[in-house]
Design a protein around this motif. Structure first.
Motif, PDB file in Angstrom:
ATOM      1  N   ALA A  29       0.824  -1.203   0.000  1.00  0.00           N
ATOM      2  CA  ALA A  29       0.000   0.000   0.000  1.00  0.00           C
ATOM      3  C   ALA A  29       0.860   1.256   0.000  1.00  0.00           C
ATOM      4  CB  ALA A  29      -0.921   0.009   1.223  1.00  0.00           C
ATOM      5  N   PHE A  30       0.341   2.315  -0.611  1.00  0.00           N
ATOM      6  CA  PHE A  30       0.978   3.619  -0.517  1.00  0.00           C
ATOM      7  C   PHE A  30       0.834   4.143   0.917  1.00  0.00           C
ATOM      8  CE2 PHE A  30      -0.083   3.159  -4.982  1.00  0.00           C
ATOM      9  CZ  PHE A  30       1.053   3.633  -5.618  1.00  0.00           C
ATOM     10  N   MET A  34      -2.294   3.492   4.346  1.00  0.00           N
ATOM     11  CA  MET A  34      -1.922   2.566   5.409  1.00  0.00           C
ATOM     12  C   MET A  34      -3.083   2.234   6.341  1.00  0.00           C
ATOM     13  SD  MET A  34       0.999   1.213   5.242  1.00  0.00           S
ATOM     14  CE  MET A  34       2.368   1.345   4.086  1.00  0.00           C
ATOM     15  N   ASP A  35      -3.960   3.198   6.566  1.00  0.00           N
ATOM     16  CA  ASP A  35      -5.105   2.922   7.439  1.00  0.00           C
ATOM     17  C   ASP A  35      -5.980   1.813   6.849  1.00  0.00           C
ATOM     18  OD1 ASP A  35      -4.280   4.810   9.226  1.00  0.00           O
ATOM     19  OD2 ASP A  35      -5.712   6.361   8.600  1.00  0.00           O
ATOM     20  N   ALA A  37      -4.914  -0.478   4.752  1.00  0.00           N
ATOM     21  CA  ALA A  37      -4.128  -1.709   4.836  1.00  0.00           C
ATOM     22  C   ALA A  37      -4.279  -2.347   6.212  1.00  0.00           C
ATOM     23  CB  ALA A  37      -2.653  -1.414   4.550  1.00  0.00           C
ATOM     24  N   GLU A  38      -4.264  -1.525   7.251  1.00  0.00           N
ATOM     25  CA  GLU A  38      -4.422  -2.052   8.605  1.00  0.00           C
ATOM     26  C   GLU A  38      -5.831  -2.602   8.822  1.00  0.00           C
ATOM     27  OE1 GLU A  38      -3.294   1.063  11.242  1.00  0.00           O
ATOM     28  OE2 GLU A  38      -1.206   1.097  10.549  1.00  0.00           O
ATOM     29  N   GLU A  39      -6.826  -2.004   8.155  1.00  0.00           N
ATOM     30  CA  GLU A  39      -8.189  -2.542   8.221  1.00  0.00           C
ATOM     31  C   GLU A  39      -8.236  -3.943   7.613  1.00  0.00           C
ATOM     32  OE1 GLU A  39     -11.154  -0.036   6.507  1.00  0.00           O
ATOM     33  OE2 GLU A  39     -10.419   1.767   7.517  1.00  0.00           O
ATOM     34  N   ILE A  40      -7.509  -4.153   6.510  1.00  0.00           N
ATOM     35  CA  ILE A  40      -7.479  -5.465   5.869  1.00  0.00           C
ATOM     36  C   ILE A  40      -6.844  -6.487   6.811  1.00  0.00           C
ATOM     37  CG2 ILE A  40      -6.472  -6.800   3.974  1.00  0.00           C
ATOM     38  CD1 ILE A  40      -6.794  -4.312   2.213  1.00  0.00           C
ATOM     39  N   VAL A  41      -5.753  -6.108   7.443  1.00  0.00           N
ATOM     40  CA  VAL A  41      -5.111  -7.012   8.399  1.00  0.00           C
ATOM     41  C   VAL A  41      -6.079  -7.371   9.518  1.00  0.00           C
ATOM     42  CG1 VAL A  41      -3.257  -7.257  10.083  1.00  0.00           C
ATOM     43  CG2 VAL A  41      -2.800  -6.163   7.880  1.00  0.00           C
ATOM     44  N   VAL A  53       2.315  -5.877   6.082  1.00  0.00           N
ATOM     45  CA  VAL A  53       2.003  -4.666   5.330  1.00  0.00           C
ATOM     46  C   VAL A  53       3.310  -4.070   4.840  1.00  0.00           C
ATOM     47  CG1 VAL A  53       1.043  -2.346   5.407  1.00  0.00           C
ATOM     48  CG2 VAL A  53      -0.121  -4.211   6.599  1.00  0.00           C
ATOM     49  N   LEU A  54       3.422  -3.891   3.532  1.00  0.00           N
ATOM     50  CA  LEU A  54       4.621  -3.335   2.917  1.00  0.00           C
ATOM     51  C   LEU A  54       4.285  -1.983   2.291  1.00  0.00           C
ATOM     52  CD1 LEU A  54       5.834  -6.529   0.983  1.00  0.00           C
ATOM     53  CD2 LEU A  54       6.445  -5.836   3.316  1.00  0.00           C
ATOM     54  N   GLU A  55       5.094  -0.984   2.577  1.00  0.00           N
ATOM     55  CA  GLU A  55       4.867   0.317   1.952  1.00  0.00           C
ATOM     56  C   GLU A  55       5.357   0.278   0.512  1.00  0.00           C
ATOM     57  OE1 GLU A  55       5.972   5.050   2.515  1.00  0.00           O
ATOM     58  OE2 GLU A  55       6.264   3.639   4.185  1.00  0.00           O
ATOM     59  N   TYR A  56       4.538   0.801  -0.375  1.00  0.00           N
ATOM     60  CA  TYR A  56       4.864   0.735  -1.796  1.00  0.00           C
ATOM     61  C   TYR A  56       6.068   1.606  -2.144  1.00  0.00           C
ATOM     62  CZ  TYR A  56       4.701   1.315  -6.807  1.00  0.00           C
ATOM     63  OH  TYR A  56       5.046   1.355  -8.134  1.00  0.00           O
TER      64      TYR A  56
END
Length: 323
Positions: A29-30, A34-35, A37-41, A53-56
């Motif tokens: 995710a960019f 990130m928020d 991405a954390e919801e997906i986790v 989670v990896l920053e793009y």
């Protein structure tokens, strides 16, 4: 950021590519996303062994290629495709890729649909995303051989064969999985897909299940739990649900199995006749089929053993436990 769930009962360890199964995924995710991405986790993390989670950045896919079963790209599909196209080599070895938009509206498998991307898209559906499946068997609402492998807790040994066998699935010409016990030597052609159990010495059980038409998912769940109470096993020990082809479209059964993240394997009449159980069955008298619960439990079990004879719940669902 990562989550580790090594005790997750929904994951399936495999020694080889088995289709549909991803255990370690990375959400790319960019920074501004990130928020989400954390919801997906938070939403699906408990279904996998690891969710990172990896920053793009421009080389993020290349840097982590081969370290994950599936990448979830929280980005436009064009970005993910351009950044991974040169890395793709073989569908049986490449990690799967599924992209999802920031609003979690669409989950789109773009590579490796049968090798983790469809699975992740289905899981994202629990967060409101619509899975956009383009693999032929899913688009036709049919169970491809990779998905059958997952249901059986097995893996595909000869991946190239699935082109022919999945075409047969689309044409309704494949039929159910045939079981062969050894020791035995087998010669097969290029259009025969060979499945092998993931654990040769597994101690799990199979829930052989029959029912009246229209039985509810609640009735199936209650019946399965009650049947297991008479054994030394619980739901975490169940490998899959087994039934007959004449019951494979029961909505309540499919919904209950889906709730427990269990595959459903359906056996034809001829197979069930070879593994008929000890308890007399009305279905044999009325329509010529052996008792579904016991026969499917025995047929599906690794050792063809019957752990618990059939029990009936609420006059709707019959269950036997096989091993």
């Amino acid at each position: 950021m990562s989550t580790d769930n090594n005790d997750s009962s929904s994951s399936c360890k495999t020694p080889d590519s088995d289709g549909e199964v991803a255990e370690e995924i990375a959400v790319v995710a960019f920074e501004r996303k990130m928020d989400t991405a954390e919801e997906i986790v938070e939403g699906i993390g408990d279904r996998y062994e690891t969710v990172d989670v990896l920053e793009y950045h421009g080389d993020v896919f290349e840097e982590y290629w081969g370290e994950y079963d599936c990448f979830v790209g929280l980005m436009a599909s064009g970005i993910a495709m351009r950044k991974t196209a040169h890395l793709l080599d073989d569908k049986w070895d490449d990690p799967a890729i599924c992209v999802v938009d920031e609003e979690l509206t669409w989950a789109i498998p773009i590579t490796g649909g049968h090798h983790g991307a469809n699975q992740v898209a289905d899981d994202l559906a629990s967060m409101g995303a619509v899975p956009a499946m383009t693999t032929a068997s899913e688009a036709a609402d049919k169970q491809g051989v990779e998905k059958q492998a997952k249901a059986l807790d097995a893996h595909v040994v000869n991946g190239d064969s699935t082109v022919a066998t999945n075409l047969a699935v689309l044409d309704d010409e494949l039929g159910p999985v045939e079981r062969l016990d050894g020791p035995k030597a087998v010669l097969v052609g290029d259009d025969v897909t060979v499945l092998k159990r993931n654990k040769d010495d597994g101690e799990g059980v199979v829930l052989g299940t029959g029912s009246v038409s229209g039985a509810t998912s609640e009735q199936f769940l209650a019946a399965w739990k009650r049947a297991l109470e008479s054994t030394d096993y619980d739901l975490d020990d169940v490998e899959f649900v087994a039934t007959a082809t004449r019951k494979e479209d029961e909505e309540g059964l499919l919904a209950a199995a889906d709730e427990l993240d269990l595959g459903v394997v359906a056996f034809e009449k001829e197979t069930l006749e070879d593994f008929e159980g000890p308890t007399p069955s009305k279905s044999k008298e009325l329509i010529g089929w052996p008792g579904i619960a016991e026969a499917s439990a025995i047929a599906g079990g690794r050792n063809h053993d019957l752990v618990a004879e059939k029990t009936r719940y609420d006059d709707a669902v019959t269950v036997a436990v096989g091993r």
